[in-house]
Design an enzyme around this catalytic site. Structure first.
Site, PDB file in Angstrom:
ATOM      1  N   TYR A 264      -0.389  -5.625   8.600  1.00  0.00           N
ATOM      2  CA  TYR A 264      -0.679  -5.741   7.170  1.00  0.00           C
ATOM      3  C   TYR A 264      -0.940  -7.187   6.800  1.00  0.00           C
ATOM      4  CZ  TYR A 264      -0.239  -5.547   2.118  1.00  0.00           C
ATOM      5  OH  TYR A 264      -0.485  -5.656   0.775  1.00  0.00           O
TER       6      TYR A 264
ATOM      7  N   GLU B 100      -4.531   9.243   0.618  1.00  0.00           N
ATOM      8  CA  GLU B 100      -4.110   8.188  -0.312  1.00  0.00           C
ATOM      9  C   GLU B 100      -4.796   8.390  -1.667  1.00  0.00           C
ATOM     10  OE1 GLU B 100      -5.102   4.269   1.109  1.00  0.00           O
ATOM     11  OE2 GLU B 100      -3.885   3.261  -0.405  1.00  0.00           O
TER      12      GLU B 100
ATOM     13  N   ASN C   9       7.259  -1.088  -4.046  1.00  0.00           N
ATOM     14  CA  ASN C   9       8.131  -0.852  -5.192  1.00  0.00           C
ATOM     15  C   ASN C   9       7.906   0.489  -5.889  1.00  0.00           C
ATOM     16  OD1 ASN C   9       9.129  -0.996  -7.886  1.00  0.00           O
ATOM     17  ND2 ASN C   9       9.160  -3.221  -7.829  1.00  0.00           N
ATOM     18  N   TRP C  10       6.728   0.675  -6.506  1.00  0.00           N
ATOM     19  CA  TRP C  10       6.572   1.917  -7.284  1.00  0.00           C
ATOM     20  C   TRP C  10       6.372   3.119  -6.380  1.00  0.00           C
ATOM     21  CZ3 TRP C  10       1.807   3.399 -10.704  1.00  0.00           C
ATOM     22  CH2 TRP C  10       0.607   3.087 -10.093  1.00  0.00           C
ATOM     23  N   ASP C  11       5.858   2.896  -5.168  1.00  0.00           N
ATOM     24  CA  ASP C  11       5.804   4.000  -4.205  1.00  0.00           C
ATOM     25  C   ASP C  11       7.202   4.562  -3.980  1.00  0.00           C
ATOM     26  OD1 ASP C  11       3.520   2.107  -3.602  1.00  0.00           O
ATOM     27  OD2 ASP C  11       2.967   3.699  -2.207  1.00  0.00           O
TER      28      ASP C  11
ATOM     29  N   ASP D 287      -5.314  -2.010  -7.963  1.00  0.00           N
ATOM     30  CA  ASP D 287      -5.764  -3.318  -7.489  1.00  0.00           C
ATOM     31  C   ASP D 287      -7.155  -3.770  -7.946  1.00  0.00           C
ATOM     32  OD1 ASP D 287      -3.605  -2.314  -6.116  1.00  0.00           O
ATOM     33  OD2 ASP D 287      -4.215  -3.076  -4.167  1.00  0.00           O
TER      34      ASP D 287
HETATM   35  C1  9YW Z   1      -1.752  -3.214  -1.065  1.00  0.00           C
HETATM   36  C2  9YW Z   1       0.988   1.198  -1.348  1.00  0.00           C
HETATM   37  C3  9YW Z   1       0.084   0.417  -2.299  1.00  0.00           C
HETATM   38  C4  9YW Z   1       0.241   0.886  -3.757  1.00  0.00           C
HETATM   39  C5  9YW Z   1      -0.831   0.287  -4.664  1.00  0.00           C
HETATM   40  C6  9YW Z   1      -2.190   0.545  -4.063  1.00  0.00           C
HETATM   41  C7  9YW Z   1      -2.261  -0.006  -2.644  1.00  0.00           C
HETATM   42  C8  9YW Z   1      -2.598  -2.046  -1.488  1.00  0.00           C
HETATM   43  O1  9YW Z   1      -1.253   0.597  -1.848  1.00  0.00           O
HETATM   44  O2  9YW Z   1      -2.102  -1.393  -2.647  1.00  0.00           O
HETATM   45  O3  9YW Z   1      -2.179  -3.914  -0.133  1.00  0.00           O
HETATM   46  O4  9YW Z   1      -0.679  -3.405  -1.638  1.00  0.00           O
HETATM   47  O5  9YW Z   1      -3.212   0.020  -4.858  1.00  0.00           O
HETATM   48  O6  9YW Z   1      -0.738   0.842  -5.956  1.00  0.00           O
HETATM   49  O7  9YW Z   1       1.517   0.571  -4.227  1.00  0.00           O
HETATM   50  O8  9YW Z   1       0.737   2.568  -1.441  1.00  0.00           O
END
Ligand code: 9YW
Length: 416
Positions: free
Chosen positions: A80, A389, A33-35, A162
């Site tokens: 993932y 990252e 989302n925020w990405d 996180d």
């Molecule tokens: C996850 C994608 C995401 C970001 C988060 C970051 C990390 C890991 O990566 O999350 O498994 O979602 O903490 O802010 O949106 O870049």
């Protein structure tokens, strides 16, 4: 020699899957989302049309209640964890069941204001406007049930930070019994010493299973969650988005949405005062379950500068960033705190997206020099260490995933 802006464009193109962009190949193979919203800000520098599509795609997966999920699982990919089977949200295209920082309203206004021809993109902005407004309405209805003016996150993943030290105390309250056995995938792509711990993952999963048992009824999850935290960074992003959306709504003739979002922003800004810590010279998170401020001076409380906090508070935040004095600013946690961990994700490392929002907010609040120092430091980091990252704030060592989308997008913004 290839310029860093050309490198950034190459990375954004490489991670482009047509109508959405993955944060990086392998580690994060879906749409976050925020990405995405921040990525659109980078894409606008070389393909405006594509930038609008990025946000439009995200909002095609908005839930009927108004929530915009934190991940959209466009394609199957076992690389993932936790994938769609674990979330089991029963959406036409699978998504997660929690949300992420509401940066879309800010991104939309920036795309519109800086468009080559605003009149040409006005219909696209007008179509997104009510969707973003519905998301904001959902936030205050479900995450601020007592009308305090600020919203709570109910899972650390919602904050986007996180494993921040901010969550340690409230997260301890989350049990781990009964969770299904699982295999993490992030630690197969990146160094486990730079990622959240197993104890944290167990709790992340417990919350997911708990919310799933409640059928992802978003009206019930806040009160049912043992983890309810009012994060100043998360709220600042939402309040800035409300204010920006209100301005845009006014321009586009939606005075109803303008009034609603202005009221959210005004009420929230007043409530932010309750999170200010004179001792730390920044805002702090509040544990909504105990009502206590959390003694953790992380970057979330500096990110508060992204919304219209009073100018004297922004000046103090600028001083606090100087006082933490890492070679590369802004560390996600200050090294002066014994809990600081230079390489572990959100417990010390520098993240360019957060730098961008802090710099933007400080510049708006009259702290041009402080903003310029963050911008210069961010670009040094990229020139010396590439597009990672996140980074060790003292050595600049690149960490986590490589050829990272939102890092590349922020470079294009910093250079503009
Ligand atoms: C996850 C994608 C995401 C970001 C988060 C970051 C990390 C890991 O990566 O999350 O498994 O979602 O903490 O802010 O949106 O870049």
């Amino acid at each position: 020699m290839t310029s860093i802006s050309q490198n950034a464009i190459d990375i954004l193109r490489e991670n482009d899957r047509g109508t959405y962009t993955v944060p990086t190949k392998g580690l994060y193979p879906f749409q976050w989302n925020w990405d995405s919203c921040l990525t659109a800000l980078g894409q606008r520098h070389f393909d405006e049309n594509r930038a609008w599509t990025e946000i439009e795609t995200l909002f095609e997966h908005q839930w009927p209640c108004g929530m915009v999920p934190h991940i959209v699982f466009h394609q199957k990919d076992d690389g993932y964890f936790p994938g769609p089977d674990i979330w089991a949200t029963d959406r036409p295209v699978p998504t997660s069941g929690i949300t992420q920082p509401a940066v879309a309203g800010f991104a939309l206004k920036r795309l519109f204001d800086r468009a080559a021809d605003p009149a040409q993109v006005a219909p696209r902005a007008a179509a997104l406007l009510p969707k973003i407004a519905a998301w904001h309405r959902w936030f205050f209805a479900t995450r601020d049930p007592k009308g305090e003016g600020l919203v709570a996150i109910i899972h650390p993943w919602e904050s986007g930070r996180d494993n921040s030290i901010d969550w340690d105390i409230p997260f301890d309250r989350v049990p781990t019994d009964g969770i299904a056995p699982y295999t993490r995938r992030d630690t197969q792509h990146a160094d486990p010493a730079h990622r959240p711990t197993k104890a944290q993952y167990d709790r992340y999963l417990w919350l997911v299973e708990h919310f799933r048992a409640l059928q992802w009824d978003t009206a019930r999850l806040h009160d049912a969650s043992p983890f309810q935290v009012v994060d100043p960074g998360f709220n600042a992003i939402l309040l800035r988005a409300c204010a920006d959306l209100a301005d845009l709504a006014e321009t586009l003739g939606r005075s109803d949405l303008a009034a609603e979002n202005r009221a959210f922003a005004a009420r929230g800004l007043a409530a932010m005062e309750g999170l200010w810590s004179p001792d730390h010279g920044q805002y702090l998170a509040r544990d909504r379950v105990t009502g206590q401020l959390i003694d953790s001076a992380s970057v979330g409380g500096l990110l508060a500068a992204f919304c219209a906090i009073p100018a004297d508070r922004a000046a103090i935040i600028a001083e606090t960033i100087d006082r933490h004095a890492t070679r590369y600013r802004v560390a996600s946690h200050p090294p002066q705190d014994p809990r600081f961990d230079a390489k572990r994700y959100w417990r010390g490392p520098v993240w360019l997206v957060v730098n961008y929002m802090i710099a933007d907010g400080l510049a708006r609040a009259g702290q041009a020099d402080a903003a310029a120092r963050i911008t210069a430091s961010s670009l040094d980091l990229i020139r010396e260490n590439g597009f990672a990252e996140y980074y060790d704030p003292q050595s600049g060592e690149p960490l986590g995933g490589g050829r990272f989308t939102w890092t590349a997008a922020m470079v294009l913004e910093f250079l503009s």
